[in-house]
Design a protein around this motif. Structure first.
Motif, PDB file in Angstrom:
ATOM      1  N   PRO A 178      -5.283   0.902   2.005  1.00  0.00           N
ATOM      2  CA  PRO A 178      -5.369  -0.562   1.819  1.00  0.00           C
ATOM      3  C   PRO A 178      -5.126  -1.646   3.235  1.00  0.00           C
ATOM      4  CG  PRO A 178      -3.793   0.654   0.137  1.00  0.00           C
ATOM      5  CD  PRO A 178      -4.126   1.529   1.226  1.00  0.00           C
ATOM      6  N   ASP A 179      -5.278  -2.689   2.837  1.00  0.00           N
ATOM      7  CA  ASP A 179      -4.942  -3.666   4.097  1.00  0.00           C
ATOM      8  C   ASP A 179      -3.673  -3.391   5.052  1.00  0.00           C
ATOM      9  OD1 ASP A 179      -7.362  -4.497   3.261  1.00  0.00           O
ATOM     10  OD2 ASP A 179      -6.475  -6.258   2.553  1.00  0.00           O
ATOM     11  N   ASP A 180      -3.533  -3.125   6.245  1.00  0.00           N
ATOM     12  CA  ASP A 180      -2.456  -2.880   7.105  1.00  0.00           C
ATOM     13  C   ASP A 180      -1.119  -3.548   6.484  1.00  0.00           C
ATOM     14  OD1 ASP A 180      -3.232  -0.562   8.496  1.00  0.00           O
ATOM     15  OD2 ASP A 180      -3.818  -1.804  10.328  1.00  0.00           O
ATOM     16  N   ARG A 181      -1.558  -4.939   6.406  1.00  0.00           N
ATOM     17  CA  ARG A 181      -0.333  -5.859   6.149  1.00  0.00           C
ATOM     18  C   ARG A 181       0.259  -5.868   4.635  1.00  0.00           C
ATOM     19  NH1 ARG A 181      -0.260  -5.056  10.607  1.00  0.00           N
ATOM     20  NH2 ARG A 181      -0.978  -6.425  12.242  1.00  0.00           N
ATOM     21  N   LEU A 182      -0.518  -5.099   3.758  1.00  0.00           N
ATOM     22  CA  LEU A 182       0.077  -5.337   2.581  1.00  0.00           C
ATOM     23  C   LEU A 182       1.287  -4.243   2.386  1.00  0.00           C
ATOM     24  CD1 LEU A 182      -0.418  -5.685  -0.631  1.00  0.00           C
ATOM     25  CD2 LEU A 182      -1.583  -3.278  -0.437  1.00  0.00           C
ATOM     26  N   ARG A 183       2.604  -4.905   1.576  1.00  0.00           N
ATOM     27  CA  ARG A 183       3.614  -4.204   1.612  1.00  0.00           C
ATOM     28  C   ARG A 183       3.737  -3.438   0.355  1.00  0.00           C
ATOM     29  NH1 ARG A 183       8.077  -4.401   4.309  1.00  0.00           N
ATOM     30  NH2 ARG A 183       7.486  -6.191   5.493  1.00  0.00           N
ATOM     31  N   LEU A 184       4.133  -2.147   0.334  1.00  0.00           N
ATOM     32  CA  LEU A 184       3.989  -0.850  -0.614  1.00  0.00           C
ATOM     33  C   LEU A 184       4.835  -1.439  -1.777  1.00  0.00           C
ATOM     34  CD1 LEU A 184       2.862   1.846   1.657  1.00  0.00           C
ATOM     35  CD2 LEU A 184       1.559   0.854  -0.114  1.00  0.00           C
ATOM     36  N   ASP A 185       4.752  -2.603  -2.343  1.00  0.00           N
ATOM     37  CA  ASP A 185       5.632  -2.762  -3.370  1.00  0.00           C
ATOM     38  C   ASP A 185       4.946  -2.644  -4.880  1.00  0.00           C
ATOM     39  OD1 ASP A 185       8.095  -3.796  -4.612  1.00  0.00           O
ATOM     40  OD2 ASP A 185       7.673  -6.036  -3.872  1.00  0.00           O
ATOM     41  N   PRO A 186       5.711  -1.949  -5.826  1.00  0.00           N
ATOM     42  CA  PRO A 186       5.132  -1.775  -7.068  1.00  0.00           C
ATOM     43  C   PRO A 186       4.617  -2.879  -7.749  1.00  0.00           C
ATOM     44  CG  PRO A 186       7.120  -0.700  -7.044  1.00  0.00           C
ATOM     45  CD  PRO A 186       7.039  -1.376  -5.902  1.00  0.00           C
ATOM     46  N   LEU A 187       3.380  -2.950  -8.386  1.00  0.00           N
ATOM     47  CA  LEU A 187       2.730  -3.847  -9.029  1.00  0.00           C
ATOM     48  C   LEU A 187       3.607  -4.294 -10.608  1.00  0.00           C
ATOM     49  CD1 LEU A 187      -0.708  -3.065  -8.261  1.00  0.00           C
ATOM     50  CD2 LEU A 187       0.432  -4.881  -7.411  1.00  0.00           C
ATOM     51  N   MET A 188       4.838  -4.757 -10.401  1.00  0.00           N
ATOM     52  CA  MET A 188       5.543  -5.031 -11.261  1.00  0.00           C
ATOM     53  C   MET A 188       5.150  -6.058 -12.511  1.00  0.00           C
ATOM     54  SD  MET A 188       9.418  -4.529  -9.421  1.00  0.00           S
ATOM     55  CE  MET A 188       8.932  -5.675  -8.291  1.00  0.00           C
TER      56      MET A 188
END
Length: 366
Positions: free
Chosen positions: A294-304
């Protein structure tokens, strides 16, 4: 209109498949041509969801590349190994541990495998933006074809798969597509990889393992199937099973980033590379991959906001351990820098070694 004349290179002849009856993994086959209609995507999304929540692997066929086009990319894949001198390879070797990036060469013996055995694998890695760095002279005439190959993987394979994955979470189709921009800052790349045979002593000391069981750190890995059997997956019943070659098929698996984003609904799948069966041990093994991150700036937060995760629950490994959520760049750099270089510690389970990256335990399987 005249046909474009492609630069010449020797044809790479793929070996014959093994005749040995191995314990093959039973993997579903996804016909990607059906993804052209909403009805087809609805059907395929169920197959992909089931695959990524069980074995974690599946094949893709009818992906838009002909057998001739696939043969051509294997011809090109051999160029950085057979047409570049050792001195020039050194000049284009990536500074992997310091930069956390695989771009350029990864030469033999960089990774530690087991019991002091080093790998006998060469990689040449090309960012999807092929202009990011210079390439060895012999490879330069083929860069336009490599660029077109990266675009095909990204738009004709990765994005349709991500649409199916999002449907499996009951999210809008482009939820994950929008986090995998071709022109965004990131590390998604083409990899050409050549596995060379090893000494009998190395085989004994490493128990015939060429790459330990591991997960990929990105979201989706696309492997262009080739006939030398060596890839094994860790099946849900705990057994290692071989991945069988299918002509002009792709082998797809999920990585860490997809597991994080899906709150553990989709699991990053454990796989390893071992010595081929006896009738293929005289061959080197040439691999072609597209590693999707994924894009470098994406935070790896669950898609809640996924209705599926709201129903079944989710596992946020970072918050569970009171760790600040990393962005993709932090995770991929840390995993790249550490792989094959860290001193692993024995895990609680037999045959498993561990390291801690970004506060999380990462397992390696012998």
């Amino acid at each position: 209109m005249p046909t474009a004349v492609l630069p010449d290179t020797p044809h790479y002849t793929l070996p014959l498949p093994t005749t040995h009856e191995l314990d093959w993994a039973d993997l579903p086959i996804i016909d990607l041509s059906k993804a052209s209609t909403p009805e087809g995507r609805a059907q395929l999304s169920i197959q992909v969801r089931d695959a990524l929540t069980t074995s974690g692997f599946f094949y893709v066929v009818n992906h838009g590349h002909t057998l001739e086009q696939t043969a051509r990319i294997f011809d090109i894949a051999d160029v950085p190994f057979e047409q570049v001198s050792s001195e020039e390879k050194q000049a284009y070797t990536g500074n992997i541990k310091e930069t956390g990036s695989y771009q350029g060469y990864k030469l033999r013996s960089y990774w530690h495998v087991h019991n002091g055995v080093r790998d006998q694998i060469e990689n040449y890695n090309v960012n999807r933006d092929v202009t990011k760095r210079r390439h060895p002279e012999a490879l330069r005439p083929f860069i336009p074809e490599i660029s077109a190959f990266a675009r095909h993987n990204h738009f004709k394979v990765l994005h349709p798969i991500l649409q199916l994955v999002a449907r499996g979470l009951e999210l809008p189709e482009n939820t994950l597509v929008d986090t995998h921009g071709f022109d965004a800052d990131g590390e998604t790349y083409v990899r050409f990889m050549k596995y060379y045979s090893r000494s009998e002593d190395d085989e004994i000391r490493s128990q015939n393992v060429w790459l330990k069981g591991h997960t990929d750190f990105g979201s989706i890995t696309i492997l262009w199937s080739q006939p030398v059997s060596a890839l094994q997956i860790l099946s849900p019943d705990g057994k290692w099973r071989w991945v069988k070659h299918i002509d002009n098929a792709l082998v797809i698996n999920a990585g860490d980033c997809l597991e994080f984003l899906s709150g553990g609904f989709y699991k990053a799948t454990v796989h390893r590379v071992v010595q081929p069966p006896p009738d293929q041990r005289q061959y080197n093994r040439l691999g072609v991959f597209y590693f999707c991150i994924p894009d470098d700036r994406l935070r790896l937060d669950p898609l809640m906001h996924s209705p599926v995760l709201q129903r079944v629950g989710f596992n946020d490994r970072f918050k569970r351990h009171n760790i600040e959520l990393p962005v993709v760049e932090e995770w991929r750099r840390a995993r790249t820098s550490a792989y094959g270089q860290s001193e692993l510690k024995k895990g609680e389970q037999p045959g498993i070694e561990e390291e801690v990256i970004g506060g999380l335990v990462v397992k390696h399987y012998n």
